[in-house]
Design a protein around this motif. Structure first.
Motif, PDB file in Angstrom:
ATOM      1  N   SER A  27     -36.781  -1.760 -58.696  1.00  0.00           N
ATOM      2  CA  SER A  27     -36.166  -0.451 -58.974  1.00  0.00           C
ATOM      3  C   SER A  27     -36.064  -0.207 -60.472  1.00  0.00           C
ATOM      4  O   SER A  27     -35.945  -1.136 -61.274  1.00  0.00           O
ATOM      5  CB  SER A  27     -34.792  -0.327 -58.306  1.00  0.00           C
ATOM      6  OG  SER A  27     -33.981  -1.416 -58.636  1.00  0.00           O
ATOM      7  N   LEU A  28     -36.143   1.063 -60.796  1.00  0.00           N
ATOM      8  CA  LEU A  28     -36.000   1.511 -62.179  1.00  0.00           C
ATOM      9  C   LEU A  28     -35.128   2.757 -62.112  1.00  0.00           C
ATOM     10  O   LEU A  28     -35.387   3.653 -61.314  1.00  0.00           O
ATOM     11  CB  LEU A  28     -37.376   1.851 -62.747  1.00  0.00           C
ATOM     12  CG  LEU A  28     -37.498   2.340 -64.191  1.00  0.00           C
ATOM     13  CD1 LEU A  28     -38.922   2.125 -64.690  1.00  0.00           C
ATOM     14  CD2 LEU A  28     -37.145   3.816 -64.358  1.00  0.00           C
ATOM     15  N   ASP A  29     -34.082   2.798 -62.941  1.00  0.00           N
ATOM     16  CA  ASP A  29     -33.224   3.980 -62.922  1.00  0.00           C
ATOM     17  C   ASP A  29     -32.865   4.407 -64.334  1.00  0.00           C
ATOM     18  O   ASP A  29     -32.330   3.615 -65.117  1.00  0.00           O
ATOM     19  CB  ASP A  29     -31.939   3.703 -62.127  1.00  0.00           C
ATOM     20  CG  ASP A  29     -31.099   4.963 -61.964  1.00  0.00           C
ATOM     21  OD1 ASP A  29     -31.689   6.019 -61.658  1.00  0.00           O
ATOM     22  OD2 ASP A  29     -29.877   4.902 -62.168  1.00  0.00           O
ATOM     23  N   LYS A  87     -29.813   3.542 -50.789  1.00  0.00           N
ATOM     24  CA  LYS A  87     -30.400   3.298 -52.113  1.00  0.00           C
ATOM     25  C   LYS A  87     -30.450   4.571 -52.953  1.00  0.00           C
ATOM     26  O   LYS A  87     -30.154   4.541 -54.148  1.00  0.00           O
ATOM     27  CB  LYS A  87     -31.802   2.701 -51.960  1.00  0.00           C
ATOM     28  CG  LYS A  87     -31.773   1.230 -51.566  1.00  0.00           C
ATOM     29  CD  LYS A  87     -33.163   0.614 -51.540  1.00  0.00           C
ATOM     30  CE  LYS A  87     -33.071  -0.894 -51.350  1.00  0.00           C
ATOM     31  NZ  LYS A  87     -34.389  -1.519 -51.203  1.00  0.00           N
ATOM     32  N   LEU A  88     -30.837   5.699 -52.339  1.00  0.00           N
ATOM     33  CA  LEU A  88     -30.903   6.950 -53.098  1.00  0.00           C
ATOM     34  C   LEU A  88     -29.515   7.353 -53.610  1.00  0.00           C
ATOM     35  O   LEU A  88     -29.366   7.770 -54.762  1.00  0.00           O
ATOM     36  CB  LEU A  88     -31.479   8.063 -52.220  1.00  0.00           C
ATOM     37  CG  LEU A  88     -33.008   8.027 -52.017  1.00  0.00           C
ATOM     38  CD1 LEU A  88     -33.426   8.931 -50.868  1.00  0.00           C
ATOM     39  CD2 LEU A  88     -33.746   8.443 -53.290  1.00  0.00           C
ATOM     40  N   LYS A  89     -28.508   7.207 -52.761  1.00  0.00           N
ATOM     41  CA  LYS A  89     -27.154   7.597 -53.182  1.00  0.00           C
ATOM     42  C   LYS A  89     -26.608   6.654 -54.255  1.00  0.00           C
ATOM     43  O   LYS A  89     -25.868   7.082 -55.139  1.00  0.00           O
ATOM     44  CB  LYS A  89     -26.227   7.670 -51.969  1.00  0.00           C
ATOM     45  CG  LYS A  89     -26.534   8.954 -51.168  1.00  0.00           C
ATOM     46  CD  LYS A  89     -25.776   9.089 -49.886  1.00  0.00           C
ATOM     47  CE  LYS A  89     -26.158  10.426 -49.235  1.00  0.00           C
ATOM     48  NZ  LYS A  89     -25.921  10.443 -47.796  1.00  0.00           N
ATOM     49  N   LYS A  90     -27.028   5.399 -54.186  1.00  0.00           N
ATOM     50  CA  LYS A  90     -26.624   4.425 -55.217  1.00  0.00           C
ATOM     51  C   LYS A  90     -27.136   4.861 -56.602  1.00  0.00           C
ATOM     52  O   LYS A  90     -26.511   4.599 -57.630  1.00  0.00           O
ATOM     53  CB  LYS A  90     -27.200   3.050 -54.848  1.00  0.00           C
ATOM     54  CG  LYS A  90     -26.929   1.943 -55.837  1.00  0.00           C
ATOM     55  CD  LYS A  90     -27.631   0.659 -55.408  1.00  0.00           C
ATOM     56  CE  LYS A  90     -27.858  -0.291 -56.565  1.00  0.00           C
ATOM     57  NZ  LYS A  90     -28.752  -1.406 -56.205  1.00  0.00           N
ATOM     58  N   PHE A  91     -28.286   5.552 -56.605  1.00  0.00           N
ATOM     59  CA  PHE A  91     -28.874   5.998 -57.875  1.00  0.00           C
ATOM     60  C   PHE A  91     -28.624   7.491 -58.138  1.00  0.00           C
ATOM     61  O   PHE A  91     -29.464   8.202 -58.671  1.00  0.00           O
ATOM     62  CB  PHE A  91     -30.367   5.666 -57.898  1.00  0.00           C
ATOM     63  CG  PHE A  91     -30.654   4.193 -57.913  1.00  0.00           C
ATOM     64  CD1 PHE A  91     -30.168   3.393 -58.933  1.00  0.00           C
ATOM     65  CD2 PHE A  91     -31.387   3.595 -56.897  1.00  0.00           C
ATOM     66  CE1 PHE A  91     -30.413   2.023 -58.959  1.00  0.00           C
ATOM     67  CE2 PHE A  91     -31.647   2.232 -56.904  1.00  0.00           C
ATOM     68  CZ  PHE A  91     -31.154   1.443 -57.941  1.00  0.00           C
ATOM     69  N   GLN A  92     -27.443   7.935 -57.738  1.00  0.00           N
ATOM     70  CA  GLN A  92     -26.942   9.282 -58.072  1.00  0.00           C
ATOM     71  C   GLN A  92     -27.726  10.448 -57.449  1.00  0.00           C
ATOM     72  O   GLN A  92     -27.844  11.520 -58.058  1.00  0.00           O
ATOM     73  CB  GLN A  92     -26.846   9.509 -59.594  1.00  0.00           C
ATOM     74  CG  GLN A  92     -25.729   8.715 -60.281  1.00  0.00           C
ATOM     75  CD  GLN A  92     -26.088   7.269 -60.505  1.00  0.00           C
ATOM     76  OE1 GLN A  92     -27.120   6.966 -61.091  1.00  0.00           O
ATOM     77  NE2 GLN A  92     -25.267   6.366 -60.011  1.00  0.00           N
TER      78      GLN A  92
END
Length: 325
Positions: A150-152, A172-177
């Motif tokens: 992952s890259l954020d 996972k999507l919600k973890k990355f805003q």
């Protein structure tokens, strides 16, 4: 009685699906090297231009790239870029860099793919300054989250996940805003067709349930029950690549119905021959001068077996149903 489908081991099949990512990138690299369209970033994912591709393949990719970009860019302009984009099964796609160059960046651009594909993409970004520099320029702090899968950053996020596991994808999507209230464009290109009808319906239904204001753009096969379609299926099967979701690819109607049955308000679909005829004709004339095409009939057959389907939900009443060709 229906013919028995040859058994294909699921790991082998997944590996064959991952290989289609390389096929698409290699074809795009070749077509852009021939000036069908400009993509200065794809060279950092595929070093060599590779062997020559037939003109009808290059024109097919031109129609795909221009058609998908037309709807994506229209959505970004309609929302004044106050939105997010989720590219499902993104592979080695370079859209994020194009949008940055064209000042059409959404608030955040998400990509999802198999962890092994994502690991390769992240490695390329880390080791190629022309890829990493634009990402750093759009990030406000010194550090960005970076691990093998992952890259954020503030504006760009890549997630390794299996689209068949919806709860994990959502988490996972919600973890990355990810912000479900923002207008959201979801994009999939030759992705849903590799999932069973129930798995792809789950993805499309999850999207409709999660985002009240959204557009889903899906590019993939259509008219697959005729002879040409059957040959396409057989060719892929020989490569251990099973089109598990081909049932939804029988017609433009079955493509539309998948969305209308899963909570989307409006849906439309066109085959790529029609899309090709609706693209700016001065540019079509330009690319048709690039290479001599011996058999126009083959191009027509090819384009008639791919489609773009798009669906909308519009709680914010932005006029998303007006977006078309």
């Amino acid at each position: 009685m229906a013919a028995r489908q040859p058994y294909i081991d699921s790991d082998t099949s997944d590996e064959a699906v991952r290989a289609t990512c390389d096929d698409a990138t290699i074809c795009k690299r070749f077509a852009s090297s021939k000036s069908y369209w400009k993509d200065p970033y794809i060279q950092y994912f595929v070093r060599s231009v590779g062997e020559r591709k037939a003109p009808e393949i290059n024109r097919g990719y031109y129609a795909r790239v221009q058609g998908v970009n037309h709807l994506l860019d229209a959505f970004l302009r309609k929302t004044h870029c106050d939105c997010q984009v989720i590219n499902l099964g993104a592979g080695l796609d370079t859209t994020f860099w194009r949008l940055k160059d064209e000042n059409l960046m959404p608030r955040k651009f998400f990509e999802v793919d198999f962890p092994t594909v994502v690991a390769r993409k992240i490695h390329n970004i880390k080791t190629k300054p022309p890829l990493s520099k634009p990402l750093i320029e759009t990030h406000s702090t010194d550090s960005l989250l970076l691990d093998a899968h992952s890259l954020d950053s503030d504006r760009y996020c890549i997630i390794g996940a299996d689209l068949r596991d919806i709860s994990n994808l959502d988490e996972k999507l919600k973890k990355f805003q990810l912000n479900p209230e923002l207008p959201t464009l979801l994009l999939s290109e030759c992705v849903l067709v590799y999932m069973t009808p129930s798995q792809s319906s789950n993805v499309v239904h999850w999207a409709a349930e999660t985002f009240p204001t959204a557009m889903f753009v899906n590019y993939e096969q259509v008219n697959m029950s005729d002879r040409f379609g059957q040959v396409m299926i057989e060719n892929l099967r020989r490569r251990q690549c099973n089109l598990a979701g081909v049932e939804a690819c029988q017609s433009l109607d079955t493509q539309r119905e998948r969305f209308l049955k899963t909570g989307w308000e409006q849906s439309d679909a066109l085959d790529m021959m029609t899309v090709y005829s609706m693209l700016p004709q001065d540019d079509v004339a330009r690319i048709e001068r690039l290479e001599f095409l011996d058999e126009r009939e083959l191009l027509q057959q090819l384009l008639q077996h791919y489609s773009i389907c798009w669906a909308t939900k519009d709680k914010l009443k932005l006029g998303l149903s007006q977006l078309a060709f």
